[in-house]
Design an enzyme around this catalytic site. Sequence first.
Site, PDB file in Angstrom:
ATOM      1  CD  GLU A   1      -3.013  -0.775   0.129  1.00 12.44           C
ATOM      2  OE1 GLU A   1      -2.530  -0.151  -1.035  1.00 12.44           O
ATOM      3  OE2 GLU A   1      -3.923  -2.373  -0.340  1.00 12.44           O
TER       4      GLU A   1
ATOM      5  CD  GLN B   1       1.699  10.440  -4.004  1.00 15.63           C
ATOM      6  OE1 GLN B   1       1.407  10.529  -4.758  1.00 15.63           O
ATOM      7  NE2 GLN B   1       1.448  10.910  -2.765  1.00 15.63           N
ATOM      8  CB  THR B   2       3.901   4.618  -7.148  1.00 15.20           C
ATOM      9  OG1 THR B   2       4.547   4.633  -6.893  1.00 15.20           O
ATOM     10  CG2 THR B   2       4.808   3.693  -8.779  1.00 15.20           C
TER      11      THR B   2
ATOM     12  N   GLY C   1      10.778   6.854  -6.594  1.00 16.70           N
ATOM     13  CA  GLY C   1      10.448   8.401  -5.847  1.00 16.70           C
ATOM     14  C   GLY C   1       9.806   8.788  -4.835  1.00 16.70           C
ATOM     15  CE1 TYR C   2       5.241  12.539  -4.478  1.00 11.15           C
ATOM     16  CE2 TYR C   2       5.297  10.349  -5.529  1.00 11.15           C
ATOM     17  CZ  TYR C   2       4.739  11.963  -5.589  1.00 11.15           C
ATOM     18  OH  TYR C   2       3.848  11.952  -6.925  1.00 11.15           O
TER      19      TYR C   2
ATOM     20  CE1 TYR D   1      -6.151   3.355  -0.464  1.00 12.20           C
ATOM     21  CE2 TYR D   1      -4.488   3.061  -0.254  1.00 12.20           C
ATOM     22  CZ  TYR D   1      -5.785   2.542  -0.302  1.00 12.20           C
ATOM     23  OH  TYR D   1      -5.527   1.548  -1.177  1.00 12.20           O
TER      24      TYR D   1
ATOM     25  CG  ASP E   1      -7.527   4.840  -3.316  1.00  6.62           C
ATOM     26  OD1 ASP E   1      -8.744   5.189  -3.928  1.00  6.62           O
ATOM     27  OD2 ASP E   1      -6.442   3.774  -4.136  1.00  6.62           O
TER      28      ASP E   1
ATOM     29  CB  CYS F   1     -14.141   4.036 -12.390  1.00  4.06           C
ATOM     30  SG  CYS F   1     -15.189   5.678 -12.442  1.00  4.06           S
TER      31      CYS F   1
ATOM     32  CB  CYS G   1     -19.999   3.001 -18.487  1.00  8.22           C
ATOM     33  SG  CYS G   1     -19.590   4.503 -18.141  1.00  8.22           S
TER      34      CYS G   1
ATOM     35  CB  CYS H   1     -18.863   0.122 -15.223  1.00  7.57           C
ATOM     36  SG  CYS H   1     -18.869   0.230 -13.408  1.00  7.57           S
TER      37      CYS H   1
ATOM     38  CB  CYS I   1     -22.913   5.272 -12.724  1.00  3.28           C
ATOM     39  SG  CYS I   1     -21.755   6.468 -12.405  1.00  3.28           S
TER      40      CYS I   1
END
Length: 379
Positions: free
Chosen positions: A66, A71-72, A110-111, A149, A167, A221, A229, A232, A238
């Site tokens: 997690e 961001q990845t 990164g990060y 999260y 998230d 989505c 869709c 989905c 929706c």
Amino acid sequence: FFAIQHEVFMEHLYEKLQVIESDRHPLSNMERLKAITGPLLSWYDDHARSLPWRDQPDPYRVWVSEIMLQQTRVEAVKPYFNRFMEVFPDVKALAEADEERLLKMWEGLGYYNRAKNLQKSAKVIVESYDGRLPGSYEELLKLPGIGSYTAGAIASIAFGVPVPAVDGNVLRVISRVLASEEDILKASVKKKTEDDLRKIMPHHRVSAFNQGLIEIGAIVCVPNGPPRCHLCPLASLCLTRRFKSWDSIPVKSPKKPRRIEKRTILLLETDKHQIAIEKRPDSGLLASLYQFPNLEGSFDEAQLWRLLTSRGAEIKSIESAGTARHIFSHVEWQMNGYRIFLKGDIPAPYLSADVSQLRTKYPLPNAFGAYIKLLSGES
Ligand code: ADE
């Protein structure tokens, strides 16, 4: 042919299903959320991707995955995750890891604060929880690098605790189902979504419920371009699909533009193919990583020659190493590099490294990737 038939059939089915919601008695938001549970869980049972941390969801693996997935993308994370598990197989190994080795393992993701916080938390878990992640949402939330999260994801996926894991994926899916025009970057909207989902989530399937929402956000989505869709399970419920307003929902307040920073990168090289590097400060951007010496601003060859000579360097020649660009979350570096061939050895206070040490020993951020390639003779 059959796949297309199936999709057409499903689309008709979704159209028919909408009849259950009459125009005179539309569902309330909470009723609509409650109604997603059934189709979401059956879809997840059939469509969940097999992922290394999913197939073996112990708390340590779920936690590390997690953090890496923030961001990845999943595909980028997979090789890092598998290597990480081999080198640091449990919380204790992570707590005891040499920081430089840990950052080297993280190189390219990164990060980097994520890696440092993982290790800080690992130390706390060893000291206060006997090396085992706590199973309570509130205890998880106290650990460095774990927000609502991640605490929700670990508690629900690894321990079966009925808490949501909201998230960006989940916020997009839920705001689209409800056609909510609230700004999903607002903390209050995230909090409200967490509160609402907590009320309706089925307690016997909390992992599948949370991961199902994340999965729909990741592969159906989708954020950029039209949502898929026709695939989905929530399509009939929706409201964004009904109003055809996917291009305006979710609403995200515009971020302030990135600051642009010009940097001049100095590749100081000796006859013996040694290259100068230095360690960055232990706080701020790319903290504790290594870098090539560099200057803020744009300098040409003549200016560099004068500047470095005035600092005592003995230069044989300077040639261009070309430009490169790197985008961080708040700043963009526009770099211009120079190969600067020196007469003697690498001067203090710089460290001296050869190309293979750059690759295997020192954690160097991706931002310098183009120059590492150049020095390796790859470009
Ligand atoms: N992104 C974040 N968490 C994830 C998970 N558990 N599975 C797939 N993608 C994710």
